[in-house]
Enzyme design. Structure first.
Site, PDB file in Angstrom:
ATOM      1  CB  CYS A  87      -1.518   0.732   6.266  1.00 26.39           C
ATOM      2  SG  CYS A  87      -1.248   0.127   4.599  1.00 26.39           S
ATOM      3  CG  LEU A 134     -16.265  -2.443 -28.745  1.00 27.53           C
ATOM      4  CD1 LEU A 134     -17.221  -3.211 -27.858  1.00 27.53           C
ATOM      5  CD2 LEU A 134     -16.619  -0.960 -28.729  1.00 27.53           C
ATOM      6  CB  ALA A 182     -20.742  10.354 -31.524  1.00 32.46           C
ATOM      7  CB  THR A 238     -23.838  -1.717 -30.604  1.00 34.60           C
ATOM      8  OG1 THR A 238     -24.808  -0.791 -30.112  1.00 34.60           O
ATOM      9  CG2 THR A 238     -22.631  -0.959 -31.100  1.00 34.60           C
ATOM     10  CG  HIS A 294      -2.001  -1.081   1.064  1.00 30.62           C
ATOM     11  ND1 HIS A 294      -2.991  -1.288   1.988  1.00 30.62           N
ATOM     12  CD2 HIS A 294      -2.224  -2.000   0.078  1.00 30.62           C
ATOM     13  CE1 HIS A 294      -3.787  -2.265   1.578  1.00 30.62           C
ATOM     14  NE2 HIS A 294      -3.334  -2.722   0.438  1.00 30.62           N
ATOM     15  CD  GLU A 304     -16.947   3.105 -26.947  1.00 35.40           C
ATOM     16  OE1 GLU A 304     -17.167   3.484 -28.099  1.00 35.40           O
ATOM     17  OE2 GLU A 304     -15.811   2.891 -26.502  1.00 35.40           O
ATOM     18  CD  GLU A 346      -1.779   3.646   3.383  1.00 36.40           C
ATOM     19  OE1 GLU A 346      -1.415   3.187   2.292  1.00 36.40           O
ATOM     20  OE2 GLU A 346      -2.844   3.336   3.911  1.00 36.40           O
ATOM     21  N   GLY A 352     -25.846   0.501 -27.757  1.00 41.31           N
ATOM     22  CA  GLY A 352     -26.500   1.523 -28.530  1.00 41.31           C
ATOM     23  C   GLY A 352     -27.523   2.304 -27.718  1.00 41.31           C
ATOM     24  NE  ARG A 399     -13.602   2.286 -27.613  1.00 39.20           N
ATOM     25  CZ  ARG A 399     -13.687   1.958 -28.884  1.00 39.20           C
ATOM     26  NH1 ARG A 399     -12.634   1.462 -29.507  1.00 39.20           N
ATOM     27  NH2 ARG A 399     -14.819   2.099 -29.544  1.00 39.20           N
TER      28      ARG A 399
END
Ligand code: AOF
Ligand code: ZN
Length: 360
Positions: A85, A205, A155, A197, A51, A293, A53, A295, A185
């Protein structure tokens, strides 16, 4: 003010591991000596690694004594893949710990802070909390809602259409916007589309021309299991896993179809009866953020079920006319009247980002 600068520095370190830590959070830490010198700084690089820290305190060594630790997430107090931690912090001798946000993970959730206080360390909580929550939206969403952060991207033409005709692939946005989409992406754990789609666009993709620390998972929401085993998506399984989410009933009724997709390299899973359940299934595959993305029907279902965290809307200066498919089924480019978080010009397009839910 100085505290804020140091927390900003810790957030900067946390962000350096963006996209690499899922299912773990992004965490950064800075150690300042009693004399006010930065003596350690680190990020959590990846799940299973130490981690933040611990790495920062290791760098500081004995110089941490009497100093201050700045950390973007409450220190853990449990034995996970790594030891707690809190023990390491107490042992370091720091006098004060500044924490940006409480850990939403139920096994920590305030107990880390209590442990430090019980050991006599002064703990201040909440410095730059909004920034920290925003940075860790995927982790926070999984921990509090049991599903990945949902980012939608669409779009549209200036007259609110996403395709010239139903079932047809229409190039709307510019190459500049396409590049920016690649970046979106690359930052997500997974990219998802509906089966419609895949049938209409046969998209790849992938995150082309981007450097990623993990392969990008591709997800298809496919209640009726309509994805063709010859889809281009499945020709590129070596670029990243493909998960097809359908229903238990279809899996039972259509074992041969499921088998054909598995033979083509896909992981086929049931339990995806509705979009909310399908999303929850993704957590088991170490997906804490998903870029959806399309449809239009998948976007609509996510919006109606109040499952969208962030929306990216790209408006291109073209008109597709009344025969075109309406964005989200309504053509409403305004995301219900909320103001965008940002508006930018990308090539000829207008790129708007909406915080649909803000910071949870
Ligand atoms: C991290 N990095 O810097 C901090 C985390 O399985 P483990 O041992 O890595 O524990 C993961 C949990 O630890 C995580 O869910 C979060 O609650 C807590 N803090 N995790 O990956 C870090 N500080
Ligand atoms: Zn820890």
């Amino acid at each position: 003010m100085i505290d804020e600068d140091l927390m900003r520095r810790a957030l900067f370190h946390a962000g350096r591991a963006a996209g690499a830590t899922t299912p773990n959070p992004l965490v950064g830490a800075v150690v300042v000596s009693a004399g006010g010198v930065i003596v350690g700084q680190a990020r959590h690089p990846r799940a299973g690694d130490p981690h933040a820290e611990v790495l920062a305190l290791d760098e500081a060594g004995p110089r941490a004594l009497g100093g201050t630790l700045f950390v973007t997430l409450e220190p853990c107090c449990h034995h996970g893949r790594t030891p707690p931690c809190t023990a390491r912090i107490i042992e370091s001798g720091v006098a004060r710990v500044v924490v940006a946000m409480v850990d939403p993970n139920p096994i920590v959730h305030g107990r880390g802070i209590s442990e430090l206080r019980a050991a006599g360390i002064r703990v201040d909580v909440g410095l730059l909390e909004a920034e920290a929550r925003r940075l860790n939206r995927p982790f926070v969403t999984v921990q509090t809602l049991g599903r990945p952060e949902v980012i939608i991207k669409a779009a549209t033409s200036a007259d609110g259409r996403i395709a010239a005709r139903p079932g047809e692939r229409t190039a709307i946005s510019s190459p500049e916007s396409a590049r920016r989409t690649q970046h979106l992406r690359a930052m997500a754990d997974a990219v998802a589309v509906g089966a419609g789609t895949v049938l209409a666009d046969d998209p790849l993709l992938t995150a082309r021309d981007m450097v990623r620390s993990r392969p990008l998972t591709r997800v298809v929401f496919d209640r009726r299991l309509r994805t063709p085993p010859r889809a281009r998506l499945l020709a590129t399984v070596e670029d990243g896993p493909v998960i097809i989410l359908t229903t238990d009933q279809v899996l039972e009724r259509e074992p041969a179809r499921a088998r054909a997709l598995q033979d083509a390299g896909a992981t086929v899973a049931g339990g995806g009866d509705d979009i909310a359940r399908a999303l929850r299934r993704l957590v088991a595959y170490d997906i804490s953020s998903v870029l959806v993305e399309g449809g239009a029907l998948v976007h609509r279902a996510l919006l109606d079920a109040d499952l969208v965290d962030t929306a990216h809307l790209i408006v291109a200066p073209v008109r597709l006319g009344p025969g075109g498919v309406l964005l989200f089924g309504t053509g409403d480019v305004g995301m219900g009247g909320t103001a965008p978080r940002s508006v930018e010009r990308v090539g000829p397009d207008t790129w708007m980002e909406f915080d649909v839910h803000g910071n949870r």
